[in-house]
Motif scaffolding. Structure first.
Motif, PDB file in Angstrom:
ATOM      1  N   HIS A 127       1.294  -1.069  -0.116  1.00  0.00           N
ATOM      2  CA  HIS A 127      -0.042   0.030   0.020  1.00  0.00           C
ATOM      3  C   HIS A 127       0.952   1.215  -0.207  1.00  0.00           C
ATOM      4  CE1 HIS A 127      -3.854  -2.073   1.082  1.00  0.00           C
ATOM      5  NE2 HIS A 127      -2.828  -2.674   1.314  1.00  0.00           N
ATOM      6  N   SER A 128       0.616   2.374  -0.609  1.00  0.00           N
ATOM      7  CA  SER A 128       1.330   3.592  -1.297  1.00  0.00           C
ATOM      8  C   SER A 128      -0.021   4.868   0.327  1.00  0.00           C
ATOM      9  CB  SER A 128       1.037   3.946  -1.864  1.00  0.00           C
ATOM     10  OG  SER A 128       2.215   5.574  -2.036  1.00  0.00           O
ATOM     11  N   PRO A 129       0.632   5.444   0.992  1.00  0.00           N
ATOM     12  CA  PRO A 129       2.034   5.528   1.235  1.00  0.00           C
ATOM     13  C   PRO A 129       2.455   3.927   2.367  1.00  0.00           C
ATOM     14  CG  PRO A 129       0.518   7.248   2.721  1.00  0.00           C
ATOM     15  CD  PRO A 129      -0.344   6.273   1.346  1.00  0.00           C
ATOM     16  N   GLY A 130       3.158   3.830   2.632  1.00  0.00           N
ATOM     17  CA  GLY A 130       3.017   2.151   3.144  1.00  0.00           C
ATOM     18  C   GLY A 130       3.382   2.957   4.432  1.00  0.00           C
ATOM     19  N   PRO A 131       3.302   2.267   6.323  1.00  0.00           N
ATOM     20  CA  PRO A 131       3.481   2.303   7.506  1.00  0.00           C
ATOM     21  C   PRO A 131       4.523   2.689   8.193  1.00  0.00           C
ATOM     22  CG  PRO A 131       3.914  -0.063   6.813  1.00  0.00           C
ATOM     23  CD  PRO A 131       2.813   0.475   5.740  1.00  0.00           C
ATOM     24  N   ASP A 132       4.635   4.025   8.759  1.00  0.00           N
ATOM     25  CA  ASP A 132       6.321   3.940   9.169  1.00  0.00           C
ATOM     26  C   ASP A 132       6.507   2.951  10.709  1.00  0.00           C
ATOM     27  OD1 ASP A 132       4.276   5.047  11.396  1.00  0.00           O
ATOM     28  OD2 ASP A 132       4.727   7.503  10.636  1.00  0.00           O
ATOM     29  N   ALA A 133       4.825   2.531  11.264  1.00  0.00           N
ATOM     30  CA  ALA A 133       5.718   1.496  12.136  1.00  0.00           C
ATOM     31  C   ALA A 133       4.669   0.459  12.291  1.00  0.00           C
ATOM     32  CB  ALA A 133       5.286   2.069  13.715  1.00  0.00           C
ATOM     33  N   VAL A 134       5.028  -0.669  13.314  1.00  0.00           N
ATOM     34  CA  VAL A 134       4.558  -1.581  12.585  1.00  0.00           C
ATOM     35  C   VAL A 134       4.342  -2.470  14.314  1.00  0.00           C
ATOM     36  CG1 VAL A 134       3.846  -4.062  11.666  1.00  0.00           C
ATOM     37  CG2 VAL A 134       4.752  -1.864  10.789  1.00  0.00           C
TER      38      VAL A 134
END
Length: 330
Positions: free
Chosen positions: A235-242
């Motif tokens: 997906h865009s934008p991607g996550p900055d944390a998980v």
């Protein structure tokens, strides 16, 4: 043995069976005779009198490929085995490879082979609780029961950790670090631990439901975490944390991020759940939510021993606290 010790047969019986009411000097004489004669109680004969087998079934609703690859199960079994051994009670391990195994386990539990059962890693539609109830065996469950009518059973015993609060701690830590697109990798949502951790994630973010672009389902395995992380990056934008629902899935996520050339935590921060030993060995060391898995196993065994009358203490479900452990990955 009574003749050897110079006491009555009744005194020997009380000493061998651990019954109180024998004077210390007589108890010691019997023990010396037991050692001198090499006496070993016949468990089959004893069970006819006591109606006890001296064994407990530990039923894990997972195949051996999952159980022996996940350190969570090893730690829980260590705790269970340690507590049972202190009461001279044996652990009998039973795993589920497929649906046919339910018949085998049902026959065994109903056949009088064990005094009680410990069951964990159950799924929502699992027939194991009904089998335990039908057998009449005292049973303690690992994890909050999620089946129908469980909340209305006042005698139900279980041990769990505060999964919602642990997830809230993880996500709030990420928010405090400035992360805004926080993804979640869940375990199987037909298990209450995974469902509760997802609820804690949503509560920390103030959401009623997850963003589909920031949700991926894993299976509590490293391979599942690897696949889920790849799905999130699509997906865009991607996550900055998980936030991953356990450490194994977090380790899989780290593997995918490394393969994509993304830095942890600079590009994507990662938090797991469990804080088992491999979490500190990962690259980078994993920030995670600690639950004392071995102690939880000990507590499960303790509750069952109390229900069997082999230990003293209250009979009530136990929920242990969760605690965030901050390392380099977030």
């Amino acid at each position: 043995m009574a003749a050897h010790a110079g006491v009555s047969r009744a005194t020997v019986s009380r000493v061998v069976n651990g019954t109180p009411g024998v004077r210390p000097e007589l108890r010691e004489r019997v023990r010396r005779s037991v050692a001198a004669l090499g006496y070993v109680p016949n468990s089959a004969a004893r069970s006819l009198v006591t109606r006890r087998t001296g064994a407990v079934a530990v039923v894990i609703a997972e195949p051996d490929t999952r159980v022996f690859a996940d350190p969570f199960f090893a730690q829980q079994l260590r705790g269970i085995g340690h507590r049972l051994a202190a009461e001279d009670t044996q652990l009998l391990l039973m795993l589920l490879e497929g649906r046919d195994d339910y018949d085998r386990i049902d026959r065994y539990l109903a056949g009088g082979h064990v005094d009680g059962a410990l069951m964990f890693s159950l799924h929502a539609d699992d027939p194991l609780p009904a089998m335990a109830a039908a057998s009449g065996l005292p049973t303690v469950f690992g994890g909050r029961p999620g089946w129908a009518d469980a909340a209305r059973d006042p005698g139900l015993l279980y041990v769990d950790t505060d999964n919602r609060d642990g997830a809230r701690q993880a996500v709030r830590h990420l928010l405090a670090g400035g992360r805004r697109r926080i993804a979640v990798i869940t375990g199987p949502l037909d298990q209450t631990s995974a469902a509760d951790r997802l609820e804690g994630y949503l509560e920390a973010l103030g959401l009623a439901r997850p963003d589909p672009a920031l949700l991926a389902r894993g299976d509590f395995t490293a391979a599942g975490g690897e696949r889920a992380m790849a799905e999130l990056l699509a997906h865009s934008p991607g996550p900055d944390a998980v936030f991953a629902g356990n450490d194994l899935m977090a380790s899989g996520a780290l593997r995918t991020l490394r393969a994509r050339g993304l830095r942890v935590p600079e590009d994507v921060a990662v938090v797991g759940y469990d804080d088992l030993e491999p979490a500190a060995w990962s690259d980078p060391p994993l920030t995670t939510v600690r639950q004392d898995v071995r102690h939880m196993g000990e507590l499960m065994a303790e509750l069952l021993l109390r229900r069997l009358g082999l230990a003293e203490g209250p009979l009530a479900p136990v929920v242990t606290p969760a605690r965030l452990v901050v390392r380099a990955s977030a």
